[in-house]
Design a protein around this motif. Structure first.
Motif, PDB file in Angstrom:
ATOM      1  N   SER A 130      48.998  37.604  40.715  1.00 43.07           N
ATOM      2  CA  SER A 130      49.017  38.322  41.995  1.00 43.07           C
ATOM      3  C   SER A 130      49.688  39.684  41.870  1.00 43.07           C
ATOM      4  O   SER A 130      49.442  40.586  42.685  1.00 43.07           O
ATOM      5  N   ASN A 131      50.537  39.849  40.851  1.00 39.95           N
ATOM      6  CA  ASN A 131      51.240  41.126  40.669  1.00 39.95           C
ATOM      7  C   ASN A 131      50.480  42.111  39.779  1.00 39.95           C
ATOM      8  O   ASN A 131      50.939  43.239  39.586  1.00 39.95           O
ATOM      9  N   ILE A 132      49.348  41.680  39.227  1.00 43.84           N
ATOM     10  CA  ILE A 132      48.523  42.607  38.440  1.00 43.84           C
ATOM     11  C   ILE A 132      47.723  43.467  39.400  1.00 43.84           C
ATOM     12  O   ILE A 132      47.101  42.959  40.339  1.00 43.84           O
ATOM     13  N   THR A 133      47.724  44.757  39.189  1.00 46.81           N
ATOM     14  CA  THR A 133      46.954  45.656  40.058  1.00 46.81           C
ATOM     15  C   THR A 133      45.599  45.949  39.426  1.00 46.81           C
ATOM     16  O   THR A 133      45.392  45.749  38.234  1.00 46.81           O
ATOM     17  N   GLY A 134      44.670  46.430  40.246  1.00 48.74           N
ATOM     18  CA  GLY A 134      43.338  46.766  39.747  1.00 48.74           C
ATOM     19  C   GLY A 134      43.270  48.101  39.059  1.00 48.74           C
ATOM     20  O   GLY A 134      42.216  48.473  38.531  1.00 48.74           O
ATOM     21  N   ARG A 135      44.381  48.844  39.045  1.00 50.43           N
ATOM     22  CA  ARG A 135      44.371  50.177  38.435  1.00 50.43           C
ATOM     23  C   ARG A 135      44.795  50.083  36.972  1.00 50.43           C
ATOM     24  O   ARG A 135      45.794  50.681  36.561  1.00 50.43           O
ATOM     25  N   ASN A 136      44.080  49.284  36.215  1.00 52.27           N
ATOM     26  CA  ASN A 136      44.420  49.107  34.801  1.00 52.27           C
ATOM     27  C   ASN A 136      43.184  48.619  34.058  1.00 52.27           C
ATOM     28  O   ASN A 136      42.066  48.731  34.565  1.00 52.27           O
ATOM     29  N   SER A 137      43.403  48.039  32.883  1.00 48.28           N
ATOM     30  CA  SER A 137      42.279  47.678  32.026  1.00 48.28           C
ATOM     31  C   SER A 137      41.419  46.551  32.589  1.00 48.28           C
ATOM     32  O   SER A 137      40.269  46.395  32.199  1.00 48.28           O
ATOM     33  N   ILE A 138      41.944  45.732  33.506  1.00 51.87           N
ATOM     34  CA  ILE A 138      41.123  44.666  34.086  1.00 51.87           C
ATOM     35  C   ILE A 138      40.200  45.222  35.156  1.00 51.87           C
ATOM     36  O   ILE A 138      39.031  44.872  35.236  1.00 51.87           O
ATOM     37  N   GLY A 139      40.728  46.097  35.989  1.00 53.03           N
ATOM     38  CA  GLY A 139      39.908  46.802  36.966  1.00 53.03           C
ATOM     39  C   GLY A 139      39.134  45.896  37.886  1.00 53.03           C
ATOM     40  O   GLY A 139      39.681  44.993  38.524  1.00 53.03           O
ATOM     41  N   THR A 140      37.810  46.100  37.950  1.00 52.24           N
ATOM     42  CA  THR A 140      36.962  45.391  38.916  1.00 52.24           C
ATOM     43  C   THR A 140      36.815  43.910  38.606  1.00 52.24           C
ATOM     44  O   THR A 140      36.254  43.173  39.418  1.00 52.24           O
ATOM     45  N   LEU A 141      37.302  43.462  37.463  1.00 51.43           N
ATOM     46  CA  LEU A 141      37.182  42.045  37.112  1.00 51.43           C
ATOM     47  C   LEU A 141      38.341  41.207  37.651  1.00 51.43           C
ATOM     48  O   LEU A 141      38.299  39.975  37.588  1.00 51.43           O
ATOM     49  N   LEU A 142      39.352  41.859  38.186  1.00 51.85           N
ATOM     50  CA  LEU A 142      40.555  41.158  38.642  1.00 51.85           C
ATOM     51  C   LEU A 142      40.271  40.087  39.698  1.00 51.85           C
ATOM     52  O   LEU A 142      40.896  39.014  39.662  1.00 51.85           O
ATOM     53  N   PRO A 143      39.341  40.300  40.669  1.00 51.76           N
ATOM     54  CA  PRO A 143      39.101  39.249  41.667  1.00 51.76           C
ATOM     55  C   PRO A 143      38.718  37.896  41.068  1.00 51.76           C
ATOM     56  O   PRO A 143      39.040  36.851  41.658  1.00 51.76           O
ATOM     57  N   LEU A 144      38.079  37.880  39.912  1.00 53.23           N
ATOM     58  CA  LEU A 144      37.668  36.615  39.308  1.00 53.23           C
ATOM     59  C   LEU A 144      38.875  35.753  38.965  1.00 53.23           C
ATOM     60  O   LEU A 144      38.919  34.561  39.283  1.00 53.23           O
TER      61      LEU A 144
END
Length: 566
Positions: A130-144
């Protein structure tokens, strides 16, 4: 020009190391430390990174840390390299230390979270993710991963809401639907899960094999085996038959194949599998493939039974210039595995890349014996031997393959084309010409066949006008293909259009500067327009490029005598 098409070129997809390419601190040279050993280990880490070899990089990082245990840059490298190498447990302590030092990172906390998740520490994992933001290497895949992080500890509505960013995005529709199907099944919402599985099955024309597995496994688990079989049948109808797929499809049809229930770990593994595929498909740099390996290994850490993913990981290693590591995976594939045929074909290809051609031939011969009704192992054997210029052996392999097709007639232009090239190089022109013409009957606009047959006619002084017409069709499809541009220039040369020939042959050389035949052709054209000094320069260039012996002798004669003027 056709000769350059005979050998397959293999380029390393990972020329650099992306995220792992950190600036190394100066190598210490204290009198009381074994500096030579440390320097050697540092250099070995650098070399392993540049070679995209995470297993070797991990080993040498460990060597550095034995000598210099407080080296922070090495600790940072360690977790990422070990994760690529599949050593998730070994990567965790380094990820923890790195994350404590750099809390804005994404992969380090994800790795820690997945190890917690595997052990059932779901609340800890959810907090980290939950503390990982989407502004990094995961990006658009974070919701999964967010959706599955919430699943064991929050109500359905909270887990499903994590996928909200995908709403309205057509390119992510199937991905979102597959995750929603699994989430609903996990929460016991079987009817809702069926809605999503059926929606995916309705669009079976555009789903990949791994998603077909998700759909059919879900339908079987929910007592809809007849629908699963119908889905596989439609999948077959929409695609050309291939024994490379059949083992998988048969398994997906079979209601008796054991299918484990969807656990939180299994669902998270599927999310990471999807992330792997997306990262591989969209990778523009080495770091993209590195990230794909990390996601894949995290998925396999949670669910070691994802056999199809193992094959894809092997493909990543092969594409990144690590065929040995790919083969370490492929060697473990058992004959009972539905992917055995594909794995052995790829194993042989990698062995050949490593220069172990005889071992590759043995693998393919064994495969042909194990599958006596399939032509594919023998076609692959013919291709391999042709690329190694063992033309007589290649013809024999192709002939054996042809005998396995219904009526001895393949329905693929590529099989005729492959045998035709081997026959032409073995100077069995009549048979070669028949194969090229048959390939064009199957696919009349196929550029490579048009160019090869057209150039062969030019080379033999036959059907010059028709050859040129065919080459012009080919070049309209591939205007930047140096070999086809050379063929057009050579047709113009043979028809006396020397100025036009110079123009196209100069362009061909610019597209394929290291090919001896193209350079020789340009030299010939220069001579015909009176540019004799430039002609001799091009001939010398061609001679420096290691042409075949007969060609080299012809070039030497030209250097002595020039060409006749007509």
């Amino acid at each position: 020009m056709m000769w350059g098409m005979i050998k397959n070129s293999v380029s390393a997809a990972l020329a650099s190391v992306g995220i792992a390419a950190l600036v190394f601190p100066p190598i210490p040279a204290q009198a009381d430390s074994p500096s030579s050993g440390l320097a050697g280990a540092y250099l070995s880490v650098r070399h392993a990174q540049a070679s995209a070899d995470p297993v070797a990089a991990s080993h040498f990082i460990d060597e550095v840390l034995k000598i210099d245990p407080e080296n922070r840059s090495m600790k940072f490298l360690a977790y990422f390299q070990k994760a690529q190498a599949g050593d998730i447990d070994g990567a965790r302590p380094f990820a923890e230390e790195t994350y404590a030092d750099r809390p804005s990172l994404a992969i380090a906390p994800l790795l820690i979270a997945i190890t917690d998740y595997a052990d059932g520490r779901f609340a800890k994992a959810e907090n980290l993710i939950s503390n990982i933001t989407g502004r990094n290497s995961i990006g658009t895949l974070l919701p999964l991963v967010r959706a599955w992080a919430r699943a064991p500890v929050q109500p359905y509505v909270e887990a499903a809401s994590a996928l909200a960013p995908y709403e309205g995005q057509d390119e992510l529709r199937e991905l979102s639907a597959s995750m929603m199907a699994l989430l609903n099944e996990y929460y016991g919402r079987d009817e809702a899960a069926l809605v999503y599985y059926r929606a995916l099955a309705a669009n079976i024309d555009r789903v990949p094999l791994y998603m077909l597995r998700l759909i059919t496994d879900g339908l079987h688990r929910l007592d809809k085996s007849e629908e699963a079989r119908d889905t596989v049948a439609r999948y077959r109808e929409l695609r050309s038959p291939s024994p490379l797929w059949d083992g998988y499809l048969t398994q997906y049809e079979d209601a008796d194949t054991p299918r484990a229930p969807i656990t939180a770990q299994a669902g998270m593994a599927e999310a990471l599998y999807a992330m792997t595929r997306i990262r591989m498909a969209t990778a523009r740099r080495a770091s993209g493939l590195q990230m794909a390996l990390v996601y894949a290994n995290l998925a396999l850490y949670l669910n070691p039974d994802l056999d199809l993913l193992r094959r894809e990981v092997a493909d990543v290693f092969a594409a990144s210039g690590q065929p040995e590591m790919a083969n370490d995976i492929l060697q473990d594939v058992q004959q009972s595995d539905p992917g055995y045929l594909v794995a052995r074909l790829r194993l042989a290809e990698n062995l050949d890349r490593l220069g172990q051609t005889d071992e590759a031939v043995t693998v393919l011969d064994d495969l042909a014996r194990i599958f006596p009704g399939l032509p594919e192992p023998l076609v692959s054997l013919g291709d391999l031997l042709r690329n190694r210029q063992r033309f007589d052996e290649a013809i024999s392999a192709y002939d054996r393959a042809f005998a396995r097709y219904l009526g001895g007639k393949p329905d693929s232009w590529a099989v005729y084309y492959g045998r035709g090239m081997a026959l032409e190089r073995a100077q069995l022109w009549d048979r070669a010409e028949r194969d090229f013409k048959q390939a064009l009957q199957i696919n009349p606009e196929q550029a490579q066949v048009l160019n090869y047959l057209g150039y062969s006619w030019l080379d033999r002084g036959e059907n010059i006008s028709e050859a040129r017409r065919m080459i012009e069709i080919a070049i309209s499809q591939h205007p930047e293909d140096g070999f086809i541009v050379d063929s057009l220039g050579w047709a113009q040369f043979l028809m006396g259009e020397y100025e036009e020939a110079v123009f196209n042959l100069e362009r061909a050389v610019s597209l394929k500067p290291a090919d001896p035949t193209i350079n020789e052709h340009l030299g010939d054209a220069y001579w015909k327009v009176g540019r004799e000094t430039e002609a001799r320069f091009q001939w010398r260039r061609a001679l420096s490029m290691d042409p075949e012996q007969d060609q080299a002798e012809e070039i030497r004669v030209k250097l002595q005598r020039g060409l006749a003027r007509n």
